[in-house]
Design an enzyme around this catalytic site. Structure first.
Site, PDB file in Angstrom:
ATOM      1  N   CYS A  91       6.495 -38.238  15.225  1.00 31.07           N
ATOM      2  CA  CYS A  91       6.556 -38.556  16.648  1.00 31.07           C
ATOM      3  C   CYS A  91       7.309 -39.835  16.960  1.00 31.07           C
ATOM      4  CB  CYS A  91       5.151 -38.613  17.245  1.00 31.07           C
ATOM      5  SG  CYS A  91       4.111 -39.845  16.445  1.00 31.07           S
ATOM      6  N   HIS A 107       7.019 -54.477  32.784  1.00 31.06           N
ATOM      7  CA  HIS A 107       6.678 -53.430  33.733  1.00 31.06           C
ATOM      8  C   HIS A 107       7.893 -52.614  34.139  1.00 31.06           C
ATOM      9  CE1 HIS A 107       2.672 -55.193  35.261  1.00 31.06           C
ATOM     10  NE2 HIS A 107       2.495 -54.241  34.368  1.00 31.06           N
ATOM     11  N   ARG A 112       0.527 -41.742  24.451  1.00 32.99           N
ATOM     12  CA  ARG A 112       0.260 -43.163  24.187  1.00 32.99           C
ATOM     13  C   ARG A 112      -0.774 -43.661  25.189  1.00 32.99           C
ATOM     14  NH1 ARG A 112       6.131 -43.226  22.934  1.00 32.99           N
ATOM     15  NH2 ARG A 112       6.402 -44.209  20.900  1.00 32.99           N
ATOM     16  N   GLU A 122       2.428 -44.821   9.362  1.00 33.35           N
ATOM     17  CA  GLU A 122       3.336 -45.832   9.909  1.00 33.35           C
ATOM     18  C   GLU A 122       3.501 -47.005   8.959  1.00 33.35           C
ATOM     19  OE1 GLU A 122       2.913 -46.122  14.398  1.00 33.35           O
ATOM     20  OE2 GLU A 122       0.823 -46.165  13.778  1.00 33.35           O
ATOM     21  N   ASP A 147       7.518 -47.377  13.485  1.00 32.50           N
ATOM     22  CA  ASP A 147       6.879 -48.437  12.713  1.00 32.50           C
ATOM     23  C   ASP A 147       7.138 -48.282  11.222  1.00 32.50           C
ATOM     24  OD1 ASP A 147       5.678 -50.296  14.468  1.00 32.50           O
ATOM     25  OD2 ASP A 147       4.250 -48.756  15.074  1.00 32.50           O
ATOM     26  N   ARG A 186      -3.515 -40.383  21.115  1.00 33.60           N
ATOM     27  CA  ARG A 186      -3.654 -41.452  20.126  1.00 33.60           C
ATOM     28  C   ARG A 186      -4.658 -42.473  20.640  1.00 33.60           C
ATOM     29  NH1 ARG A 186       1.583 -44.815  18.591  1.00 33.60           N
ATOM     30  NH2 ARG A 186       1.367 -45.648  20.685  1.00 33.60           N
TER      31      ARG A 186
HETATM   32  C1  PEP Z   1       5.917 -44.984  15.914  1.00 33.28           C
HETATM   33  O1  PEP Z   1       5.598 -46.090  15.445  1.00 33.28           O
HETATM   34  O2  PEP Z   1       6.819 -44.283  15.455  1.00 33.28           O
HETATM   35  C2  PEP Z   1       5.207 -44.464  17.102  1.00 33.28           C
HETATM   36  C3  PEP Z   1       5.422 -43.250  17.527  1.00 33.28           C
HETATM   37  O3  PEP Z   1       4.362 -45.309  17.727  1.00 33.28           O
HETATM   38  P1  PEP Z   1       4.818 -46.470  18.726  1.00 33.28           P
HETATM   39  O4  PEP Z   1       6.294 -46.338  18.951  1.00 33.28           O
HETATM   40  O5  PEP Z   1       4.026 -46.305  19.959  1.00 33.28           O
HETATM   41  O6  PEP Z   1       4.466 -47.693  17.934  1.00 33.28           O
HETATM   42 MG    MG Z   2       3.739 -47.030  16.046  1.00 27.08          MG
END
Ligand code: PEP
Ligand code: MG
Length: 759
Positions: free
Chosen positions: A675, A363, A470, A604, A628, A506
């Protein structure tokens, strides 16, 4: 053997400092091996000499006095060869060197094993025996295993300062670096304020209640006081957090009222236990239960319960709240920071946060990101109790903390902080200017959002849209799945705040390191498990409600885009599209007049790179999740500090994959964005521009830097640079080539300033 090993390691782990740890090692290893001598030599990095630090069998007066360079003696040989050495008659070896102080001439045979931690030789563990005999294979294996296990323990003890004589209550200690996990980006220089737990639940003695009624009353008074305290804190943070973020405090309040907790305490008091003892027992039982669940998110809840317990105990003990002195540039440090601790710092004084425990999912990290405070979590080696009042640097980009920084580091980070300040100040002029290269190529810069606070910061920085919202964040600050109506209200706020700019929402991306307290996912290998779209396709009821909420929220605004996470193939995409169309026709049947929003797929997973054309042909846009994608291409857990050095989005394999995604998407006539954190890295942004990405979506903090840099170069120069780095096979060389090229262009100042410090 395994049992002996385990017992020794456990005992050493529990030692209070390095000296005690080494004492246990030499004593226990000598016993276990039945040898006459066991000694530990540690390499002093300053003098580059192996120093005898502990021994059983040799002359103890030699401790700290006998030392040798790596090219001296058998110990030096073991260290420099990084291999064990097993000799029947040590003195016959050409490298043997006699140290009169040790009295070792009595011992004929020698077995030494290097102590190596993360490729670094820390020292040598030696056993010796009077008789001339070779140690057998089993003994050699035991010593090697022992030293491998002890390496981590010694490294930890060294980091916490004992070896260099640190820990003299802060002052005068030398610069030291502690590695943790990046919690929130940014750099800060300030003075550490250590928040110790207000009361220690683990040391409350059991005691019979002398007057049960009086104890019950004491408990009720403490409850009321803590309730009031939390309400005040929540109100203090009101203008920084939105209501659902502040709901954390409501969760605390609910826990206070929770029958399970208070009823148990009351019952124990009625059974004759005094209030403090009853509280301590109940809280510890709850904490154990949460911790045993083994889930990182639920473990964080254990810390909430513990924090509450401490607060109650503090009142029971009639201790006044700690009266801490908050410096103007306070860096709050604690074993386990809690959201409530943040609220205690007077407004405007908090510049950085360091938590020994915790992960990017805690948190406190979520709140820190919302508030834009540089944060490092999981700094497990930091001797936090000893740093109060000393100067400290927090590098929230790399997850590093420096204590007592020297002049060079202070100057370097001072420049980073100043740089950030100037960039923030210079925003006013940059804000309304387009991101366009000197030769006229436009590059829309979007932001990633999650918390309400992100909206204001994004707008101050001139974002042109949201490339990634997110949605799991509002799910995480809840105690159950939010209803369709609740979700629609939250999404509507987001869509309205950016209207008419596009907002890319998303669908729920839980699993991996993001789980929900009310929907725990327990797996051996969570990053390769039930994550993102895999979860929501298995639970269409969750997916459909979310998509319906998004569609309803967009009525009349029409700036919604929907993005699907963790897609690994066409089948998952087709199933998702089918569900989205179903949700769309349902809401239209209900009379909500919304067009089908643009739909996109996140790239990803490596499999999706190879199927980019098939995927792109079925959607309106593509967005690369490089966080990812890097993790899966390089097989490096993005949250594991042990392999953090290997996680590099400038790895040639990642760059090749990105290029393939851009070309494949464009061949299908669709647009492609990125992103992941990479998009917000100015160095990488130059390459992404050259690759042909149609927009970049990043953390609002980094947006001005990227905009500044892209406005200073030409797209043709960027393409030249890309061609050059695509021919390089080494990520470090790619990094330095880019750095150098941009510095030569006079553009060095915005290249991740903290990265420049580290170089
Ligand atoms: C990513 O994987 O690059 C992404 C933007 O998603 P997250 O960081 O929320 O997994
Ligand atoms: Mg991701």
């Amino acid at each position: 053997m395994l049992n002996t090993l385990r017992k020794i390691v456990q005992e050493v782990n529990a030692a209070k400092d390095l000296k005690a740890a080494l004492g246990i090692i030499v004593q226990r290893v000598k016993e276990a091996m039945g040898s006459q001598v066991c000694s530990v030599y540690l390499l002093d990095p300053e003098t580059n000499r192996y120093v005898l630090m502990a021994t059983e069998g040799l002359n103890k007066r030699a401790i700290g006095k006998v030392s040798m360079s790596p090219n001296e003696g058998l110990v030096g040989l073991v260290g420099s060869r990084e291999e064990p050495l097993n000799l029947e008659h040590a003195s016959e070896h050409p490298r043997y060197r006699y140290f009169a102080e040790t009295g070792e001439e009595r011992y004929a045979s020698f077995l030494g094993a290097p102590i190596i931690h993360h490729r670094r030789v820390m020292g040598v563990l030696v056993v010796q025996q009077k008789e001339r005999r070779q140690f057998d294979e089993g003994e050699e294996a035991f010593l090697v295993t022992m030293s491998a296990q002890l390496a981590g323990v010694i490294a930890h003890a060294e980091a916490t300062g004992s070896i260099r004589g640190l820990g003299r209550q802060g002052k005068g200690i030398q610069e030291a670096r502690f590695v943790g996990i990046a919690g929130a980006p940014g750099a800060a220089i300030g003075t550490a304020v250590v928040v110790l737990p207000p009361a220690d639940l683990d040391v409350v003695p059991d005691r019979p209640a002398e007057d049960v009624e009086a104890e019950l009353k004491r408990y009720q008074t403490a409850l009321a006081a803590v309730r009031e305290e939390l309400q005040t804190l929540s109100a203090k943070l009101a203008n920084q957090l939105r209501p659902d973020e502040r709901a954390l405090f409501d969760v605390y309040l609910m826990m206070l009222d929770d029958a399970a907790l208070s009823k148990d305490v009351v019952q124990l008091i009625k059974g004759g236990q005094w209030a403090q003892g009853a509280l301590s027992q109940v809280i510890r039982a709850h904490v154990d239960r949460f911790e045993q669940m083994g889930d990182p998110y639920l473990s964080e809840r254990a810390s909430d319960v513990r924090d509450l317990g401490r607060r109650l105990l503090a009142h029971l003990q009639q201790e006044r709240q700690q009266t801490l002195v908050y410096h103007d540039n306070t860096i709050l440090v604690s074993e386990e920071l809690t959201p409530a601790m943040l609220g205690e710092v007077p407004e405007g004084k908090l510049v950085g946060l360091v938590s020994v425990q915790g992960s990017g999912n805690s948190h406190v990290a979520i709140l820190a990101r919302a508030m834009g405070i540089p944060t490092v979590v999981g700094a497990v080696d930091l001797p936090y109790a000893k740093v109060d009042g000393i100067e400290m640097i927090v590098d929230g980009y790399h997850g590093e903390v420096f204590t007592n920084p020297g002049a060079v580091l202070r100057k370097q980070y001072g420049e980073v902080v100043e740089e950030e300040r100037q960039l923030t100040q210079g925003l006013e002029s940059l804000r309304s200017l387009p991101c366009v290269t000197l030769d006229g190529q436009r590059m829309p810069l979007w932001v990633n959002t999650g918390l309400f606070a992100d909206v204001a910061r994004a707008q101050q920085r001139g974002a042109e849209g949201v490339g990634l919202y997110r949605t799991e964040v509002p799910f995480m600050s809840n105690e159950r799945f939010p209803s369709e109506k609740e979700q629609a209200a939250i999404y509507r706020e987001q869509l309205a705040a950016f209207h008419p700019q596009p907002v890319t929402m998303r669908t729920l991306d839980i699993g991996g390191d993001k789980s929900l307290s009310y929907f725990p996912i327990k797996e051996q290998n969570p990053f390769l498990g039930w994550r993102g779209i895999r979860v929501t396709l298995d639970h269409p009821e969750i997916f459909l409600v979310q998509v319906r909420a998004m569609l309803k929220a967009s009525e009349g605004l029409e700036n919604l885009r929907i993005l699907l996470p963790m897609i690994s193939g066409v089948l998952e995409l087709e199933e998702s599209l089918h569900l989205i169309h179903r949700a769309w026709s349902e809401v239209r049947d209900e009379g909500v007049n919304v067009p089908m929003p643009p739909l996109g797929v996140m790239i990803e997973i490596p499999a999706a790179v190879y199927q980019i054309r098939e995927l792109a042909s079925q959607v309106d846009f593509i967005s690369v999740g490089s966080n990812d994608l890097t993790q899966y291409l390089l097989a490096v857990d993005r949250n594991n500090p042990r392999v953090a050095d290997l996680y590099d989005f400038l790895h040639p394999a990642v760059l090749q994959a990105l290029r393939q995604v851009v070309d494949g998407t464009h061949a299908e006539g669709k647009s492609v964005s990125i992103c992941g954190e990479m998009a917000g890295n100015p160095l990488a942004a130059v390459l992404l521009l050259a690759m042909g990405f149609d927009s970049l979506s990043m953390n609002a903090t980094n947006l001005p830097k990227v905009k500044w840099l892209l406005r200073q170069i030409t797209a043709s120069k960027a393409r030249e640079l890309l061609d050059e780095v695509m021919r390089i096979d080494n990520p470090h060389v790619i990094n330095s080539t880019l750095n150098l090229a941009l510095r030569n262009l006079g553009l060095g100042r915005v290249i991740n300033p903290a990265a420049a410090v580290q170089a």
